[in-house]
Design a protein around this motif. Structure first.
Motif, short mmCIF file in Angstrom:
data_model
loop_
_atom_site.label_atom_id
_atom_site.label_comp_id
_atom_site.label_asym_id
_atom_site.label_seq_id
_atom_site.Cartn_x
_atom_site.Cartn_y
_atom_site.Cartn_z
N GLU A 36 0.75 -1.27 0.05
CA GLU A 36 0.01 0.04 -0.04
C GLU A 36 0.85 1.33 0.17
O GLU A 36 0.69 2.07 -0.68
N LYS A 37 1.62 1.49 1.18
CA LYS A 37 2.45 2.69 1.16
C LYS A 37 3.94 2.17 1.39
O LYS A 37 4.58 3.01 1.80
N LYS A 38 4.34 1.07 1.00
CA LYS A 38 5.75 0.57 1.19
C LYS A 38 6.38 0.09 0.03
O LYS A 38 5.61 -0.53 -0.83
N LEU A 39 7.50 0.37 -0.13
CA LEU A 39 8.32 -0.09 -1.15
C LEU A 39 9.52 -0.85 -0.54
O LEU A 39 10.23 -0.44 0.03
N PHE A 40 9.53 -2.22 -0.86
CA PHE A 40 10.75 -3.13 -0.54
C PHE A 40 11.78 -3.43 -1.80
O PHE A 40 11.42 -3.82 -2.60
N VAL A 41 12.84 -3.09 -1.65
CA VAL A 41 13.99 -3.35 -2.60
C VAL A 41 15.14 -4.21 -2.18
O VAL A 41 15.78 -4.07 -0.92
N TYR A 42 15.37 -5.27 -2.85
CA TYR A 42 16.10 -6.41 -2.23
C TYR A 42 17.05 -6.51 -3.70
O TYR A 42 16.31 -6.74 -4.64
N GLY A 43 18.23 -6.44 -3.51
CA GLY A 43 19.19 -6.65 -4.67
C GLY A 43 20.52 -7.18 -4.17
O GLY A 43 21.00 -6.93 -3.15
N ILE A 44 21.24 -7.92 -5.07
CA ILE A 44 22.63 -8.56 -4.97
C ILE A 44 23.27 -8.22 -6.30
O ILE A 44 22.73 -8.60 -7.06
N LEU A 45 24.45 -8.13 -6.22
CA LEU A 45 25.40 -7.91 -7.31
C LEU A 45 26.79 -8.91 -7.10
O LEU A 45 27.20 -8.60 -5.88
N GLU A 46 27.13 -9.61 -7.91
CA GLU A 46 28.08 -10.52 -7.71
C GLU A 46 29.63 -9.62 -7.60
O GLU A 46 30.60 -10.03 -6.82
N VAL A 58 20.31 1.87 -9.11
CA VAL A 58 19.30 1.69 -8.41
C VAL A 58 18.33 3.04 -7.96
O VAL A 58 17.19 3.10 -7.80
N THR A 59 19.35 3.87 -7.50
CA THR A 59 18.88 5.09 -6.97
C THR A 59 17.84 5.76 -7.74
O THR A 59 16.70 6.20 -7.33
N PRO A 60 18.24 6.23 -8.80
CA PRO A 60 17.37 6.82 -9.62
C PRO A 60 16.05 6.01 -10.09
O PRO A 60 14.73 6.65 -10.12
N TYR A 61 15.92 4.77 -10.23
CA TYR A 61 14.80 4.00 -10.35
C TYR A 61 13.98 4.03 -9.29
O TYR A 61 12.64 4.20 -9.44
N ILE A 62 14.46 3.73 -8.08
CA ILE A 62 14.04 4.00 -6.80
C ILE A 62 12.94 5.47 -6.87
O ILE A 62 11.71 5.50 -6.59
N LYS A 63 13.75 6.37 -7.08
CA LYS A 63 13.04 7.74 -7.09
C LYS A 63 11.89 7.91 -7.99
O LYS A 63 10.96 8.43 -7.78
N GLY A 64 12.09 7.24 -9.26
CA GLY A 64 11.03 7.32 -10.25
C GLY A 64 9.77 6.47 -9.81
O GLY A 64 8.75 6.96 -9.99
N LEU A 65 10.00 5.48 -9.35
CA LEU A 65 8.83 4.70 -8.53
C LEU A 65 8.29 5.44 -7.62
O LEU A 65 6.95 5.38 -7.61
N ALA A 66 9.01 5.96 -6.70
CA ALA A 66 8.40 6.82 -5.46
C ALA A 66 7.37 7.72 -5.99
O ALA A 66 6.54 8.34 -5.24
N LYS A 67 7.79 8.44 -7.24
CA LYS A 67 6.79 9.37 -7.76
C LYS A 67 5.55 9.11 -8.13
O LYS A 67 4.56 10.02 -8.02
N ALA A 68 5.35 7.95 -8.08
CA ALA A 68 3.92 7.31 -8.72
C ALA A 68 3.19 7.22 -7.45
O ALA A 68 1.85 7.23 -7.63
N LYS A 69 3.75 7.09 -6.32
CA LYS A 69 2.93 7.16 -5.07
C LYS A 69 3.34 8.10 -4.07
O LYS A 69 4.57 7.58 -3.27
N PRO A 70 3.21 9.15 -3.81
CA PRO A 70 3.61 9.99 -2.88
C PRO A 70 3.52 9.50 -1.32
O PRO A 70 2.62 8.83 -1.14
N GLY A 71 4.43 9.69 -0.77
CA GLY A 71 4.53 9.43 0.79
C GLY A 71 4.72 7.89 0.90
O GLY A 71 4.54 7.29 1.82
N ASP A 73 6.78 4.87 1.78
CA ASP A 73 8.13 4.36 2.74
C ASP A 73 8.99 3.27 1.88
O ASP A 73 8.63 2.14 1.42
N ILE A 74 10.28 3.64 1.85
CA ILE A 74 11.06 2.70 1.16
C ILE A 74 12.02 2.04 2.09
O ILE A 74 12.70 2.64 3.00
#
Length: 93
Positions: A36-46, A58-71, A73-74
């Motif tokens: 609903e109001k949360k975005l969970f990000v899990y990632g691993i790079l070898e 990852v950072t700008p991708y998350i910022k873009g996703l956050a624009k779709a749902k103001p408020g 929590d990441i």
């Protein structure tokens, strides 16, 4: 080495993206899970040598996703090799 996202699965509830090198070889992955109001990000790079590139991807991708749902929590958990990394916004806090 440059790295890119390559979509594996994208649904309204989650996204799984492969992280690939210029030769389209998978070097990691990242998952975005939406609530609903949360975005969970899990990632691993070898590859440890491209940790900063991974964060910069990852950072700008998350910022873009956050624009779709103001408020939104990441919550993030990102690893490069065996080391946990923080997103740039988290480091400022």
């Amino acid at each position: 080495m440059q790295i890119y996202f390559s979509p594996e699965v994208i649904t309204p509830h989650y996204q799984v993206l492969n992280v690939v090198d210029p030769h389209h070889k998978a070097v990691g992955n990242v998952a975005f899970l939406f609530d609903e109001k949360k975005l969970f990000v899990y990632g691993i790079l070898e590859e440890e040598g491209v940790g900063e590139d991974f964060r910069d991807l990852v950072t700008p991708y998350i910022k873009g996703l956050a624009k779709a749902k103001p408020g939104l929590d990441i919550y993030s958990c990102l690893y490069v090799g065996c080391k946990k990394i923080k997103l740039k916004d988290e480091e400022k806090e």
